[in-house]
Motif scaffolding. Sequence first.
Motif: not given
Length: 296
Positions: A141-146
């Motif tokens: 899981s990234l810290r950035e959103t889609y």
Amino acid sequence: MPPMPLLRARRVASLVAPVLLVLGVMSAIDASAAPSTGATSTVIVSAGADAAGRFAGTARLPGCSGGVVRWPGALDTDRAVVITNGHCVRSPFLGAREVLVDQRRWTRIELLDASGEVARTVRGVRLVYASMFRTDLAVLSLRETYAELAGSGVEPLTLAGGGPSRGDRIRIPSGYWTEQRACATRGTAYRLHERSWDWWRSIRLPARDGCAIRGGYSGSPIVSRETGLVVGIANTGYVGGRRCVDSACEEDRRGRVRMVRHMNYGQQTSWVLGCLDGGRTFDLGTPGCRLAKPRG
């Protein structure tokens, strides 16, 4: 440690071809311990729509490739997800029945645009899942959103609801090498064994028919050229040597074991969809989830 087929790669003066396609570069691992990558042919596909956007959704991890995927029910405000091989997330490799879930991580990942240029460098902040049992898969899981990724020109990939059939035309874009292979699959192996690892329904990728992947391809998405959907991720290849040790070997339903020369392999990704609660949240407790679960 003797060479293994995992296709993780090491970006140095020369390529090491471990069996596990840690097709990426396991910088902290002796490349001889990674699964084998098979042939090192540099046939690169560049045809039609594949050439125009071949690297959309691909990612470059330390020593491996990967892909940004979007769950069916994901919102623009949800944190984006990257998938790669389980053998790409830890040195030494995971044990034969080991499963990791919900661990804090700080992994530098480069996300590529359709042409193969780095669109954005992100951080994987949580290891949602990783295992080398039944499949060879990791979910980060990234810290950035889609929405944030879309603003940088990153287009996520979509997982297919099933695996490929024999003869299906696929392509394998590597974010690590920014190159691509393509071939027609040779169906699936009932069971695939390499050292102590055991993988189910592995996708056959013939090296001499266009899928001569090499170290660094580990975790590369296997994309249907008909639908554009991801049907698997590359993970190991043929390098010769000892059966089931230096190169992976197949076992059929009758228990017969053989090592297939010049055959590389990938793992199916459709199982992930069966572990999504409401099509949006990864949850091993979802009814029908077939991924391996932690013991105890």
